[in-house]
Enzyme design. Structure first.
Site, PDB file in Angstrom:
ATOM      1  N   LYS A  14       0.859  -1.191   0.000  1.00 25.49           N
ATOM      2  CA  LYS A  14       0.000   0.000   0.000  1.00 25.49           C
ATOM      3  C   LYS A  14       0.887   1.230   0.000  1.00 25.49           C
ATOM      4  O   LYS A  14       2.052   1.200   0.394  1.00 25.49           O
ATOM      5  CB  LYS A  14      -0.939   0.003   1.216  1.00 25.49           C
ATOM      6  N   GLY A 103       3.649  -1.353   4.277  1.00 25.42           N
ATOM      7  CA  GLY A 103       2.639  -2.145   4.972  1.00 25.42           C
ATOM      8  C   GLY A 103       2.787  -3.644   4.833  1.00 25.42           C
ATOM      9  O   GLY A 103       1.808  -4.378   5.002  1.00 25.42           O
ATOM     10  N   ASP A 139      -2.841  -0.719  10.527  1.00 21.29           N
ATOM     11  CA  ASP A 139      -2.973  -0.762   9.069  1.00 21.29           C
ATOM     12  C   ASP A 139      -3.643  -2.039   8.565  1.00 21.29           C
ATOM     13  O   ASP A 139      -3.971  -2.132   7.373  1.00 21.29           O
ATOM     14  CB  ASP A 139      -1.591  -0.657   8.396  1.00 21.29           C
TER      15      ASP A 139
END
Length: 286
Positions: A14, A103, A139
């Site tokens: 991401k 991420g 996240d």
């Protein structure tokens, strides 16, 4: 990777297209505003269901204790929460750089939760999986939900978004940055005014963590200064990766060919739907 009798799923990267820190809560967590977008570049996780209840990562990550690995923790969490008596053997093909702000660990955890929910047939809803994932990291829910989003709170309050999908050159200097070191720093900006988000205005936003990182990591500052000469460039998350925005793959690959020696990099397209969700749907359809 030997994938005989394994089912494989992508674990995508991401980007934080911007990252504003708008406050800090009493528990020490930071209140954020950010937009998450996925990339068509990913780790790969392969799963083989077993009839004992052992959770086994067949190729552990060097330097990461299995008990601290989010892959193992996510599988054990789902198993415990649902009372599932099956186990799993997991193989990891690691492509995403660690400590880069892409991420990777959170994405791995989300892929485990979504994949095993399907393969173990534990039938939790996306909402339930996201709530479980949040206990593993702020996240994780964005990867569980699988759509580009404007995020608030600690990153778990998601509003669907449709940012433009560019081609990106992702570059990583030879350093890793601890998220904890950034968020515990006394001189981190924590009072950026809250915004009324618009997809059309995203290029006017910034990353509050970038100011701190380039002050303390000259490798990042030097690479960012170089990249800005070629394209709009910004750090993602808490770093160290920098994304540079291009209108075509050809342009991104050209600048990649010019990068200074020793810089890890890849070119990928932005996605507003996670490729993991496409893969989960395909398994469910079968």
């Amino acid at each position: 990777m030997n994938t005989t009798s394994f089912t494989t799923f992508p674990s995508p990267a991401k980007l934080n297209l911007f990252l504003h820190i708008v406050g800090r809560m009493d528990n020490g967590y930071h209140q954020l505003e950010t937009v998450f977008q996925f990339l068509d570049y990913h780790d790969t996780l392969a799963f083989k269901i077993t009839e004992n209840n052992a959770i086994t990562l067949l190729n552990p990550i060097p330097g990461v204790d299995n008990n601290d690995n989010l892959i193992i923790k996510a599988a054990r969490l789902l198993q415990s929460f649902t009372g599932c008596h099956q186990g799993v053997d997991i193989q990891l093909e690691k492509r995403l750089p660690m400590g880069g702000g892409l991420g990777g660990g959170s994405s791995n955890a989300a892929t485990v939760l979504l994949a095993l929910n399907t393969l173990w047939k534990t039938n939790l809803t996306i909402k339930q999986l996201a709530e479980l994932g949040l206990t593993l990291g702020a996240d994780v829910p964005i990867f569980i939900h699988g759509y580009a989003a404007f995020a608030q709170g600690i990153g778990e309050q998601l509003t669907p978004a449709s940012p433009k999908t560019y081609w990106y050159l992702i570059s990583k200097p030879n350093c890793s940055i601890s998220t904890q070191s950034v968020f515990t720093s006394k001189d981190l900006t924590r009072d950026t005014p809250s915004i009324r988000y618009s997809d059309d205005n995203i290029e006017n936003y910034h990353n509050d963590c970038q100011t701190w990182v380039i002050k303390h990591y000259p490798e990042v500052a030097k690479l960012l200064a170089w990249l800005i000469e070629y394209a709009p460039s910004q750090m993602t998350g808490t770093g160290a990766c920098i994304f540079s925005r291009f209108s075509s793959k050809q342009e991104a690959c050209y600048v990649q060919s010019l990068l200074p020696a020793g810089i890890e990099s890849f070119v990928a397209e932005g996605l507003n739907e996670s490729p993991l969700h496409v893969a989960i749907a395909a398994v469910n359809d079968n």
